[in-house]
Write a protein that holds these residues in place. Structure first.
Motif, PDB file in Angstrom:
ATOM      1  N   THR A 133     -45.805 -68.560  -1.448  1.00  0.00           N
ATOM      2  CA  THR A 133     -44.882 -67.902  -0.528  1.00  0.00           C
ATOM      3  C   THR A 133     -44.845 -66.394  -0.741  1.00  0.00           C
ATOM      4  O   THR A 133     -44.539 -65.641   0.191  1.00  0.00           O
ATOM      5  N   VAL A 175     -43.351 -73.504   1.356  1.00  0.00           N
ATOM      6  CA  VAL A 175     -44.639 -72.843   1.588  1.00  0.00           C
ATOM      7  C   VAL A 175     -44.983 -72.856   3.065  1.00  0.00           C
ATOM      8  O   VAL A 175     -45.468 -71.855   3.623  1.00  0.00           O
ATOM      9  N   PRO A 220     -45.070 -73.115  -4.976  1.00  0.00           N
ATOM     10  CA  PRO A 220     -44.304 -72.122  -4.202  1.00  0.00           C
ATOM     11  C   PRO A 220     -44.747 -70.680  -4.408  1.00  0.00           C
ATOM     12  O   PRO A 220     -44.303 -69.794  -3.675  1.00  0.00           O
TER      13      PRO A 220
END
Length: 439
Positions: free
Chosen positions: A63, A249, A60
């Protein structure tokens, strides 16, 4: 030396380093590295190495630059200007209507960016001159912009909640969902306050001149198109994620792509805008990466010496405090730290201590992440360090003095403290949505 004394020495040394003006990641990383060498010897060089790989293996993390890029491409391409024009047209007939529209603008910007800085920049460059020109009270409007921009770290996609999720090892998706309802609730409380205050004191937020309001209905309806693009981007980004169509994501990639396409369709995607967006995205992303890396190394030392257990034993066994009393004391400590440190520094310093304690006391770490974020909002607006105070002073016109800025934030800080109390008393405000989606 006892482990409790070592933990206290590390903590105070780090505070002293931060007060010297050193960069946050450098101060924290130095203390972590020095403590590791003194405690574990030369073999401890593997600790930052392992922390770095732990960080880069966390999927993640992708992101972070994507959400930052999305927010900057939206603001640099002028889409926020169109949004404010829409609120100007539709809310001008209400007392304080432009101030209310500014709060709504900040909510939309927050849903596109996740940072307080972007909302503050847009508010001071677009909304503030227009509000002052229309005889809005300067203290009212500076407070509105500072409070509204702080919503960027609570409303998803909040970058601060991403950082909290990394350090506290909690799912970012649940944190975002937990921050959505409190963020909208706080925006609603701001709007109610503005409406009531301008009703009691009409001079604070006058109605616009008739010449500005008498425009053809066709033109008024045409301004609504400005809200379509942000809504579609937010839907494709967050809506698909909540519905389970995209992962975290993937949703950030969808948002970044949609924002780029929107700027291209509006013929505002130039090389200059791409260059500025890429430069700002790289700077913000690298800063956060260094801070997280230092936090992981620092947290590894603290976990290793058992500082969390020592703090829990001190409050629960020696002080004989109830879990709720400990929680309130923790939030007060954040408020005090927020007068001198920024949100990332507070998170890095206190999260390794507080998050294990929160879990040991039986509180939900997702819920506590929202409490922490609201406390960061308050820290943004409290002197002497408050980021929003500095940004407002640097970007506001000369007629807005520093004392005006300080006085403008008082009612909004009190409203934030009120919201914080509501969340402590009624945790379901934050936990209802993540439980609903998960269930």
């Amino acid at each position: 030396m006892s482990y409790e004394a070592i933990a206290l020495l590390m903590f105070t040394t780090m505070l002293v380093m931060l007060l010297t003006g050193q960069r946050v990641f450098a101060a924290i990383g130095f203390v972590a590295a020095a403590a590791a060498l003194l405690l574990y010897g030369t073999g401890s060089y593997e600790m930052p190495f392992n922390a770095a790989f732990k960080l880069f293996n966390w999927f993640p993390l992708l992101t972070l630059p994507l959400f930052v890029y999305m927010g900057y491409i939206m603001s640099e391409s002028g889409i926020a200007d169109d949004l404010y024009r829409m609120f100007h047209v539709w809310f001008g007939r209400i007392r304080g209507g432009l101030a209310i529209g500014t709060i709504l603008l900040m909510v939309v910007i927050s849903a596109m960016n996740g940072l307080s800085v972007a909302g503050m920049a847009i508010g001071t460059t677009i909304a503030l001159p227009e509000l002052l020109k229309r005889n809005y009270d300067k203290r009212m409007v500076t407070g509105v912009i500072q409070a509204g921009s702080s919503l960027g770290i609570l409303v998803p996609p909040s970058i601060v909640l991403v950082l909290y999720g990394m350090i506290a090892r909690q799912p970012v998706s649940q944190l975002w969902l937990a921050g959505a309802v409190p963020g909208l609730l706080m925006a609603f409380i701001f709007i109610v306050y503005i409406a009531i205050r301008c009703r009691i004191q009409p001079s604070l937020g006058p109605v616009l001149d008739r010449s500005e309001l008498d425009i053809p209905m066709r033109e008024k309806l045409a301004t609504l198109r400005a809200g379509i693009t942000p809504f579609l981007i937010f839907f494709f980004m967050t809506g698909l994620f909540v519905m389970g169509v995209t992962s975290l994501v993937e949703s950030s990639a969808v948002g970044a792509t949609a924002a780029t396409i929107a700027a291209l369709v509006r013929r505002r995607l130039t090389f200059k805008i791409l260059h500025e967006t890429a430069k700002k995205t790289l700077g913000i992303s690298c800063m956060f990466l260094w801070i997280i890396l230092a936090a992981l190394a620092f947290g590894a030392i603290f976990d290793g010496i058992g500082a969390g257990n020592a703090i829990e034993a001190f409050f629960v066994d020696r002080m004989e405090m109830t879990p709720l009393e400990i929680l309130i004391l923790m939030q007060i400590s954040y408020l005090v730290l927020g007068m001198f440190l920024d949100d990332t520094a507070m998170l890095v310093i206190v999260a390794p201590l507080y998050v294990p304690l929160v879990i040991a006391l039986g509180f939900d770490p997702i819920w506590y992440g929202v409490l922490y974020t609201i406390t960061c909002q308050i820290a943004y607006m409290t002197p002497p360090f408050g980021y929003n105070l500095f940004l407002m002073r640097s970007m506001a016109p000369s007629e807005v003095t520093l004392m005006d800025i300080y006085r403008s934030i008082i009612p909004f800080v009190l409203l934030m403290v009120f919201t914080l109390g509501l969340l402590i008393a009624f945790p379901e405000i934050a936990l209802w949505l993540p439980n609903k989606v998960a269930g």
